[in-house]
Scaffold this active site. Structure first.
Site, short mmCIF file in Angstrom:
data_model
loop_
_atom_site.label_atom_id
_atom_site.label_comp_id
_atom_site.label_asym_id
_atom_site.label_seq_id
_atom_site.Cartn_x
_atom_site.Cartn_y
_atom_site.Cartn_z
N ASP A 11 -15.61 24.43 -4.47
CA ASP A 11 -16.34 23.27 -4.99
C ASP A 11 -16.71 23.64 -6.43
O ASP A 11 -17.52 24.53 -6.65
CB ASP A 11 -17.60 23.05 -4.13
CG ASP A 11 -18.45 21.89 -4.62
OD1 ASP A 11 -18.22 21.41 -5.76
OD2 ASP A 11 -19.37 21.48 -3.88
N ASP A 52 -16.06 17.01 -1.89
CA ASP A 52 -16.28 17.60 -3.22
C ASP A 52 -15.55 18.93 -3.40
O ASP A 52 -15.85 19.68 -4.33
CB ASP A 52 -17.78 17.76 -3.50
CG ASP A 52 -18.48 18.65 -2.49
OD1 ASP A 52 -17.81 19.19 -1.59
OD2 ASP A 52 -19.71 18.80 -2.58
N ASP A 53 -14.60 19.23 -2.51
CA ASP A 53 -13.89 20.51 -2.60
C ASP A 53 -12.49 20.35 -3.16
O ASP A 53 -11.72 19.53 -2.67
CB ASP A 53 -13.83 21.17 -1.22
CG ASP A 53 -15.20 21.61 -0.78
OD1 ASP A 53 -15.65 22.65 -1.26
OD2 ASP A 53 -15.85 20.87 0.00
N GLN A 94 -20.21 25.55 -8.81
CA GLN A 94 -21.15 26.06 -7.78
C GLN A 94 -20.57 27.15 -6.88
O GLN A 94 -21.30 28.02 -6.43
CB GLN A 94 -21.75 24.93 -6.94
CG GLN A 94 -20.86 24.37 -5.85
CD GLN A 94 -21.64 23.58 -4.80
OE1 GLN A 94 -22.45 22.71 -5.11
NE2 GLN A 94 -21.39 23.88 -3.54
N ASP A 131 -15.08 19.21 4.88
CA ASP A 131 -16.21 19.21 3.93
C ASP A 131 -17.50 18.97 4.71
O ASP A 131 -17.51 18.26 5.72
CB ASP A 131 -16.02 18.11 2.88
CG ASP A 131 -17.07 18.22 1.76
OD1 ASP A 131 -17.52 19.36 1.48
OD2 ASP A 131 -17.45 17.18 1.19
N TYR A 228 -28.95 29.72 -1.01
CA TYR A 228 -28.19 28.52 -0.66
C TYR A 228 -27.15 28.16 -1.73
O TYR A 228 -27.48 28.02 -2.88
CB TYR A 228 -29.11 27.31 -0.48
CG TYR A 228 -28.30 26.07 -0.26
CD1 TYR A 228 -27.72 25.84 0.97
CD2 TYR A 228 -28.07 25.16 -1.28
CE1 TYR A 228 -26.93 24.74 1.19
CE2 TYR A 228 -27.28 24.05 -1.08
CZ TYR A 228 -26.71 23.84 0.16
OH TYR A 228 -25.92 22.75 0.36
N LYS A 231 -22.50 24.86 2.38
CA LYS A 231 -21.70 25.39 3.49
C LYS A 231 -20.32 25.71 2.95
O LYS A 231 -19.94 25.28 1.87
CB LYS A 231 -21.62 24.36 4.61
CG LYS A 231 -22.93 24.22 5.39
CD LYS A 231 -23.07 25.27 6.46
CE LYS A 231 -24.41 25.13 7.16
NZ LYS A 231 -24.81 26.36 7.85
N ARG A 265 -27.73 18.88 3.24
CA ARG A 265 -28.33 20.15 2.83
C ARG A 265 -27.89 21.32 3.70
O ARG A 265 -28.62 22.30 3.86
CB ARG A 265 -29.87 20.03 2.80
CG ARG A 265 -30.31 19.00 1.76
CD ARG A 265 -31.80 18.80 1.65
NE ARG A 265 -32.06 17.69 0.74
CZ ARG A 265 -32.18 17.81 -0.58
NH1 ARG A 265 -32.08 18.99 -1.15
NH2 ARG A 265 -32.39 16.74 -1.34
N ASP A 286 -25.15 12.28 3.06
CA ASP A 286 -24.18 13.30 2.60
C ASP A 286 -23.19 13.69 3.70
O ASP A 286 -22.79 14.85 3.81
CB ASP A 286 -24.89 14.55 2.07
CG ASP A 286 -25.56 14.33 0.71
OD1 ASP A 286 -25.53 13.20 0.21
OD2 ASP A 286 -26.11 15.31 0.18
C1 F6R Z 1 -24.39 19.82 1.84
C2 F6R Z 1 -24.45 19.32 0.46
C3 F6R Z 1 -25.44 18.30 0.10
C4 F6R Z 1 -26.54 18.89 -0.77
C5 F6R Z 1 -27.62 17.83 -1.13
C6 F6R Z 1 -28.64 18.39 -2.12
O1 F6R Z 1 -23.45 20.83 1.98
O2 F6R Z 1 -23.71 19.78 -0.39
O3 F6R Z 1 -25.96 17.66 1.24
O4 F6R Z 1 -27.16 19.96 -0.10
O5 F6R Z 1 -27.00 16.73 -1.75
O6 F6R Z 1 -27.97 18.89 -3.18
P1 F6R Z 1 -28.64 19.56 -4.46
O7 F6R Z 1 -29.58 20.63 -3.96
O8 F6R Z 1 -27.47 20.14 -5.22
O9 F6R Z 1 -29.34 18.49 -5.21
MG MG Z 2 -20.88 20.30 -3.65
MG MG Z 3 -18.08 20.56 -0.15
#
Ligand code: F6R
Ligand code: MG
Ligand code: MG
Length: 364
Positions: A11, A52-53, A94, A131, A228, A231, A265, A286
């Site tokens: 990603d 997003d990968d 990331q 994903d 974090y 995943k 998340r 998400d």
């Molecule tokens: C799960 C994922 C999303 C993010 C969420 C918060 O794998 O990628 O659910 O965890 O959108 O993202 P941030 O912390 O980047 O704002």
């Molecule tokens: Mg991502």
């Molecule tokens: Mg991803």
């Protein structure tokens, strides 16, 4: 002819948020790999995405763990990150956890699944990419594909599959591995692989020929980074037809959506929804988690294809079911079993909350 199939993914930035990949990033990856093909490093390549990968599917003759191939993938991710930074995509770079390349992308953030084999007269391969979930998500489908006769009738009625398959299982917490022979050791194996965040099926082998049948990516981003970083969003290569399961036997487990770790998340259980590449756009909370399957025939290492396997109408009902399961899981809000148990969550405010309320606990 000996050929190596390498799928390396990362990603490098999401559009919009964490839901999709940007076409300019995909185009940049295509440019980089086209150059590598012209220079003779790659026989062929296909660039795609799952959510997003960014997925680099490459064929070559340098074997698995080739420094040259891994460096090519790393450099491609770095160049794509530059594009992502310019567009201010979300989470640009990331998954690139190191500042510079050091011999092998394993342990540096990207996910890797690679196998080397003698190309058969017809070499059918299916590449599974997911994903919003982690590598343990392949445990159940790999079990069904290679050990469950209710899924794979070839295990029962095809003489070249009847001897069964051997599973290489990794203990990702203790960094150990073990081989289980199916069918006679399936009960022992299920005790372990039924805990997919601890034990992951890394590879599967045909027991009579010893040939590699499947390989998955088992990198653990959260272990690598110590914080974090999302995943792992794993990939898996499965060889098909002849002494291996038929295409339909490989895809069949995804007709019955099952719950996997990931989703919002990286901290929830949700159904794995099989979709066409264009529909790998996890937008609801998400998610829910997605899986895509691209099929190829290899011709002297050339990737003939892809077929976008889950675009088949026969998976419509699985998608419908997954949406229904998503409704049921979402009803639980921040409660288990939708939210992961405390130790499984990628995000947690627990230490801060505990610090805060510690003094207010009194003995019962
Ligand atoms: C799960 C994922 C999303 C993010 C969420 C918060 O794998 O990628 O659910 O965890 O959108 O993202 P941030 O912390 O980047 O704002
Ligand atoms: Mg991502
Ligand atoms: Mg991803």
């Amino acid at each position: 002819m000996g050929v190596t199939l390498s799928v390396i993914k990362a990603d490098v930035g999401g559009f919009v948020g964490h839901t999709e990949s940007h076409p300019d990033v995909l185009a940049k990856a295509g440019e980089c790999l086209e150059k590598a093909k012209k220079e003779g490093l790659l026989i062929d390549y296909h660039v795609t995405k799952c959510g997003d990968d960014l997925q680099l599917i490459m064929t070559h003759q340098l074997g698995v763990d080739s420094e040259k191939i891994h460096k090519q993938a790393w450099d491609t991710f770095v160049w794509c990150t530059e594009v992502a930074r310019k567009l201010k995509l979300h989470g640009a770079g990331q998954d690139l956890l190191a500042d510079s390349f050091s011999g092998n992308v394993k342990g540096m953030g990207p996910g890797v699944a690679e196998m080397e084999f003698e190309e058969r007269t017809a070499e059918t391969v299916i590449i599974l990419m997911a994903d919003k979930t982690s590598a343990g998500a392949w445990n159940m489908p790999l079990y069904k594909i290679f050990a469950d006769p209710f899924n794979t009738v070839g295990l029962v009625i095809a003489p070249n599959m009847h001897a069964g398959f051997a599973f290489e299982v990794h203990d990702v917490k203790e960094h150990k591995k073990i081989i289980f022979n199916a069918p006679e050791e399936i009960y022992d194996m299920l005790v372990l692989i039924g805990a997919p965040s601890h034990y992951m099926v890394k590879a599967v082998y045909h027991r009579e020929s010893g040939e590699i049948a499947a390989v998955s990516s088992t990198q653990q981003l959260s272990f690598l980074a110590g914080r974090y970083v999302g995943k792992d969003d794993p990939v898996c290569i499965v060889r098909s037809q002849g002494q291996f399961p038929a295409v339909g036997e490989i895809l069949e487990p995804f007709t019955a959506p099952f719950l996997v770790e990931g989703w919002m998340r990286g901290s929830h259980q949700g159904p794995l929804m099989p979709v066409a590449v264009k529909d790998s756009t996890p937008c609801r909370f998400d998610g829910p988690p997605r899986v895509v399957a691209l099929g190829f025939q290899l011709s002297s290492g050339k990737l003939v294809g892809p077929g976008d396997m889950f675009s088949d109408k026969a998976f419509d009902r699985a998608r419908e079911q997954a949406n229904h399961m998503a409704d049921i899981m979402r009803r639980h809000g921040p409660f288990e079993p939708h939210r992961l148990p405390l130790e499984g969550m990628e995000y947690t405010t627990l230490p801060e909350v505990m610090k805060h309320v510690k003094g207010r606990f009194t003995d019962l």
